[in-house]
Design an enzyme around this catalytic site. Structure first.
Site, short mmCIF file in Angstrom:
data_model
loop_
_atom_site.label_atom_id
_atom_site.label_comp_id
_atom_site.label_asym_id
_atom_site.label_seq_id
_atom_site.Cartn_x
_atom_site.Cartn_y
_atom_site.Cartn_z
N HIS A 1 7.10 -10.23 -9.58
CA HIS A 1 6.01 -10.15 -8.62
C HIS A 1 4.88 -9.22 -9.06
O HIS A 1 4.24 -8.57 -8.26
CB HIS A 1 6.50 -9.70 -7.24
CG HIS A 1 7.69 -10.45 -6.75
ND1 HIS A 1 7.62 -11.78 -6.40
CD2 HIS A 1 8.98 -10.08 -6.59
CE1 HIS A 1 8.82 -12.18 -6.03
NE2 HIS A 1 9.67 -11.18 -6.14
N PRO B 1 4.44 1.05 2.68
CA PRO B 1 3.84 2.31 2.20
C PRO B 1 2.87 2.86 3.24
O PRO B 1 2.06 2.12 3.78
CB PRO B 1 3.08 1.89 0.94
CG PRO B 1 3.58 0.53 0.59
CD PRO B 1 4.12 -0.09 1.84
N GLU B 2 3.00 4.13 3.52
CA GLU B 2 2.15 4.79 4.52
C GLU B 2 1.20 5.76 3.80
O GLU B 2 1.23 5.86 2.58
CB GLU B 2 3.03 5.53 5.53
CG GLU B 2 3.84 4.60 6.42
CD GLU B 2 2.97 3.90 7.48
OE1 GLU B 2 1.82 4.31 7.66
OE2 GLU B 2 3.46 2.95 8.10
#
Ligand SMILES: [Zn+2]
Length: 277
Positions: free
Chosen positions: A92, A2-3
């Site tokens: 997760h 993710p940016e």
């Protein structure tokens, strides 16, 4: 991974759900991610106290109450997903936060991170600005009005390649590899050029293009909780129309020269040898 645009969109979505409301419970399904989760401090500082502000700094999402601040990072593969269910339906899921919505019904924010490079931290609010993860960061590219001037001044005497200079968060945050490649193509500047050799006028173009590319990616991402994962479960990038990235050997859209590929500082770099000087 993710940016900035993905984190910005996620922050806006979380802001809508959390600001003005209260985290009424926090459940941690494990005690550590990249670093240990300070679960006791998190509960003390953030649970039961109204959330005053949700914001983003670089790729950190910050959640502030009167007492404390939560610092969230998505690492390589993290995400925050919303559901009506307390039991997470995603593998997760490492932490779940209960919030009451406008109709006083419970909803849950689940922090999911398969590769566990993300983090959840909590600090007293007055320590937030000086936190070691935050205080050395360069300016936000979308907020800084005189970004070109800042980059020009900061690059004086720096022989590092301009692309690496842009990707260094001490100089400016949030310019990941794809965004650095695309901005430099649009600005007509070759990524290998030493930062000190980029002219003042070229910095104006680069700064304008960084802002344009990031803004386009944010628009492409929308502002809702959106699962930006690829089919393999890894988060991907928002769809940007890429002009050089991943296009080695393709004709340049502007001049038809073949796009070149090179590694700079270990990162895949793409450029047009004719349009970028
Ligand atoms: Zn070209």
């Amino acid at each position: 991974m993710p940016e900035l645009p993905e984190v910005e969109c996620l922050t806006r979505a979380v802001q809508e759900v959390l600001e003005g409301r209260t985290i009424s419970a926090a459940t941690f399904h494990r005690q550590d991610l990249r670093w240990p989760i300070p679960t006791k401090e998190f509960v003390e500082l953030l649970v039961g106290s109204p959330v005053l502000k949700v914001s983003r700094r670089s790729k950190y999402m910050l959640v502030e109450t009167k007492k404390g601040a939560g610092i969230f990072h998505l690492g390589m593969s993290g995400n925050i997903l919303m559901s009506q269910e307390e039991e997470p339906s995603w593998k997760h899921t490492h932490a779940s936060f209960r919030v009451l919505d406008q109709e006083k019904k419970s909803l849950y924010l689940h922090f999911v991170d398969p590769r566990r490079f993300g983090c959840i931290l909590a600090v007293p609010r007055k320590e937030l600005q000086d936190h070691p993860l935050l205080y050395k960061l360069g300016p936000e590219p979308l907020d800084k009005e005189d970004l070109a001037e800042h980059l020009w001044e900061r690059s004086r005497g720096k022989s590092v390649a301009v692309k690496n200079f842009l990707m260094d968060a001490h100089n400016v945050v949030g310019v990941g590899n794809i965004y650095a490649n695309e901005s430099l193509f649009r600005a007509g500047v070759r990524p290998t050029r030493p930062a000190s050799r980029v002219k003042r006028l070229e910095w104006t173009k680069i700064a304008d293009e960084i802002q344009a590319v990031l803004a386009e990616a944010i628009i492409a991402g929308g502002t809702s909780f959106r699962d930006y994962r690829h089919a393999d479960g890894e988060p991907g990038y928002f769809e940007l129309s890429l002009k050089v990235y991943g296009r080695e050997g393709d004709d340049c859209g502007d001049c038809t020269s073949p796009i070149k590929h090179k590694k700079i500082g270990g990162r895949a770099t793409f450029y047009c040898p004719s349009c970028q000087i």
